[in-house]
Design a protein around this motif. Sequence first.
Motif, PDB file in Angstrom:
ATOM      1  N   UNK A  60      23.960  28.414 -12.175  1.00 15.97           N
ATOM      2  CA  UNK A  60      23.917  29.606 -11.334  1.00 15.97           C
ATOM      3  C   UNK A  60      23.449  30.803 -12.164  1.00 15.97           C
ATOM      4  N   UNK A  61      22.409  31.465 -11.686  1.00 19.98           N
ATOM      5  CA  UNK A  61      21.844  32.596 -12.410  1.00 19.98           C
ATOM      6  C   UNK A  61      20.598  32.240 -13.199  1.00 19.98           C
ATOM      7  N   UNK A  62      20.227  30.956 -13.238  1.00 20.19           N
ATOM      8  CA  UNK A  62      19.026  30.557 -13.971  1.00 20.19           C
ATOM      9  C   UNK A  62      17.785  31.136 -13.291  1.00 20.19           C
ATOM     10  N   UNK A  63      16.914  31.758 -14.061  1.00 22.09           N
ATOM     11  CA  UNK A  63      15.682  32.334 -13.512  1.00 22.09           C
ATOM     12  C   UNK A  63      14.563  32.223 -14.529  1.00 22.09           C
ATOM     13  N   UNK A  64      13.456  32.872 -14.271  1.00 18.40           N
ATOM     14  CA  UNK A  64      12.269  32.720 -15.121  1.00 18.40           C
ATOM     15  C   UNK A  64      12.479  33.224 -16.540  1.00 18.40           C
ATOM     16  N   UNK A  65      13.424  34.154 -16.748  1.00 15.28           N
ATOM     17  CA  UNK A  65      13.615  34.649 -18.115  1.00 15.28           C
ATOM     18  C   UNK A  65      14.150  33.553 -19.037  1.00 15.28           C
ATOM     19  N   UNK A  66      14.765  32.528 -18.424  1.00 12.76           N
ATOM     20  CA  UNK A  66      15.246  31.424 -19.248  1.00 12.76           C
ATOM     21  C   UNK A  66      14.106  30.515 -19.706  1.00 12.76           C
ATOM     22  N   UNK A  67      12.917  30.684 -19.138  1.00 18.00           N
ATOM     23  CA  UNK A  67      11.769  29.869 -19.519  1.00 18.00           C
ATOM     24  C   UNK A  67      10.932  30.539 -20.599  1.00 18.00           C
ATOM     25  N   UNK A  68      11.510  31.497 -21.295  1.00 17.85           N
ATOM     26  CA  UNK A  68      10.855  32.171 -22.421  1.00 17.85           C
ATOM     27  C   UNK A  68      10.461  31.125 -23.460  1.00 17.85           C
ATOM     28  N   UNK A  69       9.181  31.125 -23.857  1.00 12.18           N
ATOM     29  CA  UNK A  69       8.636  30.055 -24.685  1.00 12.18           C
ATOM     30  C   UNK A  69       9.424  29.809 -25.980  1.00 12.18           C
ATOM     31  N   UNK A  70       9.748  30.832 -26.807  1.00  9.57           N
ATOM     32  CA  UNK A  70      10.530  30.547 -28.028  1.00  9.57           C
ATOM     33  C   UNK A  70      11.893  29.930 -27.720  1.00  9.57           C
ATOM     34  N   UNK A  71      12.486  30.323 -26.569  1.00  3.98           N
ATOM     35  CA  UNK A  71      13.769  29.731 -26.202  1.00  3.98           C
ATOM     36  C   UNK A  71      13.635  28.262 -25.854  1.00  3.98           C
ATOM     37  N   UNK A  72      12.555  27.907 -25.118  1.00  4.39           N
ATOM     38  CA  UNK A  72      12.300  26.501 -24.797  1.00  4.39           C
ATOM     39  C   UNK A  72      12.031  25.710 -26.072  1.00  4.39           C
ATOM     40  N   UNK A  73      11.292  26.315 -26.997  1.00  5.43           N
ATOM     41  CA  UNK A  73      11.002  25.653 -28.277  1.00  5.43           C
ATOM     42  C   UNK A  73      12.296  25.355 -29.036  1.00  5.43           C
ATOM     43  N   UNK A  74      13.210  26.332 -29.055  1.00  9.43           N
ATOM     44  CA  UNK A  74      14.485  26.123 -29.737  1.00  9.43           C
ATOM     45  C   UNK A  74      15.291  25.027 -29.045  1.00  9.43           C
ATOM     46  N   UNK A  75      15.274  25.005 -27.704  1.00  6.86           N
ATOM     47  CA  UNK A  75      16.007  23.992 -26.956  1.00  6.86           C
ATOM     48  C   UNK A  75      15.476  22.594 -27.235  1.00  6.86           C
ATOM     49  N   UNK A  76      14.156  22.452 -27.281  1.00  7.85           N
ATOM     50  CA  UNK A  76      13.558  21.149 -27.542  1.00  7.85           C
ATOM     51  C   UNK A  76      13.899  20.650 -28.942  1.00  7.85           C
ATOM     52  N   UNK A  77      13.939  21.556 -29.889  1.00  6.19           N
ATOM     53  CA  UNK A  77      14.284  21.141 -31.253  1.00  6.19           C
ATOM     54  C   UNK A  77      15.740  20.678 -31.316  1.00  6.19           C
ATOM     55  N   UNK A  78      16.623  21.384 -30.615  1.00  6.01           N
ATOM     56  CA  UNK A  78      18.024  20.967 -30.587  1.00  6.01           C
ATOM     57  C   UNK A  78      18.171  19.582 -29.965  1.00  6.01           C
ATOM     58  N   UNK A  79      17.430  19.350 -28.881  1.00  7.43           N
ATOM     59  CA  UNK A  79      17.470  18.029 -28.238  1.00  7.43           C
ATOM     60  C   UNK A  79      17.011  16.953 -29.219  1.00  7.43           C
ATOM     61  N   UNK A  80      15.963  17.238 -29.984  1.00 10.86           N
ATOM     62  CA  UNK A  80      15.431  16.268 -30.939  1.00 10.86           C
ATOM     63  C   UNK A  80      16.437  15.959 -32.046  1.00 10.86           C
ATOM     64  N   UNK A  81      17.041  16.999 -32.627  1.00  8.27           N
ATOM     65  CA  UNK A  81      17.978  16.806 -33.734  1.00  8.27           C
ATOM     66  C   UNK A  81      19.239  16.086 -33.262  1.00  8.27           C
ATOM     67  N   UNK A  82      19.771  16.517 -32.121  1.00  2.00           N
ATOM     68  CA  UNK A  82      20.987  15.893 -31.597  1.00  2.00           C
ATOM     69  C   UNK A  82      20.713  14.444 -31.200  1.00  2.00           C
ATOM     70  N   UNK A  83      19.572  14.195 -30.570  1.00  5.32           N
ATOM     71  CA  UNK A  83      19.248  12.833 -30.165  1.00  5.32           C
ATOM     72  C   UNK A  83      19.121  11.880 -31.337  1.00  5.32           C
ATOM     73  N   UNK A  84      18.593  12.368 -32.464  1.00  2.00           N
ATOM     74  CA  UNK A  84      18.386  11.512 -33.636  1.00  2.00           C
ATOM     75  C   UNK A  84      19.676  11.247 -34.394  1.00  2.00           C
ATOM     76  N   UNK A  85      20.624  12.196 -34.372  1.00  2.00           N
ATOM     77  CA  UNK A  85      21.795  12.095 -35.238  1.00  2.00           C
ATOM     78  C   UNK A  85      23.121  11.920 -34.501  1.00  2.00           C
ATOM     79  N   UNK A  86      23.112  12.076 -33.194  1.00  2.00           N
ATOM     80  CA  UNK A  86      24.327  11.871 -32.403  1.00  2.00           C
ATOM     81  C   UNK A  86      24.005  11.010 -31.180  1.00  2.00           C
ATOM     82  N   UNK A  87      23.478   9.811 -31.386  1.00  2.00           N
ATOM     83  CA  UNK A  87      23.101   8.976 -30.235  1.00  2.00           C
ATOM     84  C   UNK A  87      24.329   8.497 -29.471  1.00  2.00           C
ATOM     85  N   UNK A  88      24.142   8.264 -28.198  1.00  2.00           N
ATOM     86  CA  UNK A  88      25.181   7.684 -27.339  1.00  2.00           C
ATOM     87  C   UNK A  88      26.492   8.462 -27.385  1.00  2.00           C
TER      88      UNK A  88
END
Length: 697
Positions: free
Chosen positions: A381-409
């Motif tokens: 609730x409250x999610x809008x276009x400002x959350x799609x700020x490119x550096x923020x998406x880049x940071x989110x994708x990196x977190x997904x990558x690191x967590x996926x590699x080191x904390x599977x399942x």
Amino acid sequence: MVQKYQSPVRVYKYPFELIMAAYDRRFPTCPLIPMFVKSDIINESHSEDGAELFIERRCTVDVEAPRLLKRIAGVDYMYFIQKNSLNRRERTLHIEAYNESFSSRVNVYEHCCYTVHPESEDWTCFEQSASMDIKSFFGFESTAEKIAMKQYATSIKKGKEIIEFHLKQLEEEGITHMPRWVPPTAPQLIPVSSAKPIPACTSRAHLGSTDVVPGSPDDKLDADYISRYLGTLTPFQESCLIRLRQWLQETHKGKIPKDQHVLRFLRSRDFNLEKAKEALCQTLTWRKQHQIDFLLDTWQSPQPLQDYYTGGWHHHDKDGRPLYILRLGQMDTKGLVRALGEETLLRHVLSINEEGLRRCEENTKIFGKPISCWTCLVDLEGLNMRHLWRPGIKALLRMIEVVGANYPETLGRLLILRAPRVFPVLWTLVSPFIDENTRKKFLIYAGNDYQGPGGLVDYINKDCIPDFLGGDSMCDIPEGGLVPKSLYRTAEELENEEVKLWNETIYKSASVLKGAPHEVLIEITDVSSVITWDFDVCKGDMIFNIYHSRRAPQPVKKEGLSAHNLACPAGNNVQFIDRSWMLGQDYSMVETALTCREGESVQGSHVTRWPGFYILQWRLYSTPSCSSSSRPRVDDVLASLQVSSHRCKVMYFTEVLQSADFRGSMSSLESSHSGFSLLSASTTSSNHSHTASTISR
């Protein structure tokens, strides 16, 4: 391809002699195993005192296979040879079985062992290992392998049931105790039992490693422990877990991650042993390099995170999993990235995952069942276009990558609530970076759909649902809001902070190539100072040396190409010993060279005897040529080609301590084995000194 199996330790809470009485009743046939037709004793002998009994049988088995396959093979039954070696004195029974039919096409081998439990002499342990290698089978190799695997899994489950069935029979007959063997007081004839044990090949297994892996009982997994703390596993999954655990014990001196964590990596790789090994070793190196083990003790959230990060742990779901709530729609992601930087946010996310691992262990004890993952509830609730700020998406994708590699399942379920219209845009950007198994755990609710049947109440008790979602539980997670721009930091400030967080870890990495060793220079002014080191050989084999020089070395100027015609590494590869220097004149070796293999962890220390300059050197290990022939061996040539085409890598940490401050032994190179990490189930130490360093494989 050889199929292998290694069982966990299965415990019968009955004395060895009573288990043997139940085992004897499985002969000559057993109604619980219809595929076992009969067995004939072809050899039998015993010791003079009656303590040892050896029986060899030929067993007939009716394998459940398609009739067409049997007609092609020209047989109705399969024949196995089974050898039982009973030692009443030591209270052990060893069973070996192998196939007689089609032995030139298929090799089946099994080893089973009954022994006394190490902690209770009134309990009995059972282990088994087996292997199967189908070389050729009339063009039906794959079919034969599947049939064998299916029947093997069935026989594994039946094995314990059969023993318990006959134990119950004995109890109904009033037999609850069998006397132990005692040495005869006078020579006497030893009656040979007419009982005929069922062959291991039909009662237990057909696949697995050919030898029982040696080790103390503490190193082995108990079947009851697996069920209690790890959950229900198939025989194949149990075998993969035990074999990976044993491999870690052998290569890392018994210091292994906790079984729950090992199992996570196996599950994430669909129980592919080689892939799990590779991923697990990479994450353990990553944890050590970035000191992740100490994150919960050392990490202090900056004040902006405490005020504006809208996430936190909140009770548990209906399955007992820890529940993490993230109010992403209320979070000013741009403001947090601008105020704190990507690295600070990443470290905070890692601390959340470390806390999740800890909570899983606690809940396993609290709820009395295995809990290895958590549930995440994301309110959009409250999610809008400002959350799609490119550096923020880049940071989110990196977190997904690191967590996926080191904390599977570790993510058991993700509940996404109140998804707005802009959510599909965010999902399109993020979903390609999330593996398919994880995506299957996502449940997405738009609007107020989460309030009805099939919504939150199906997964979370109402008294644990947060109040802002209509539940009865008060939730103290920050409500977020815009981060004041006065807290924003410049790009230069954020970059310096990132260097502080990650790039200046106590461990450094370096490349080692042929003709280009890596060297570390240490200046010593106080005699009897102590140089300590801790390094991991991440890739390739190396030789570690320590040298001393009274001259001040200068970094060797890099040439355009290395000795083997590859571009020389820059930055993370340094040499100080000049090519013109003579060993014994310009510098001297102060310790015997140590050969270090890929995957080894080495720790040690050296008490300095002279002031001056000490050089720690890692150089490429070259396979010695055969002295009996002038021609190089094929293996040596292949090894040199493999090494020369790949860069070797070492991760190291060095420190100089005053003698009074050094807590280890004052003899050089005396130190303890390193543990993988705080993920280790147990930590042991050793005072053994190995010429140059203590090695933890």
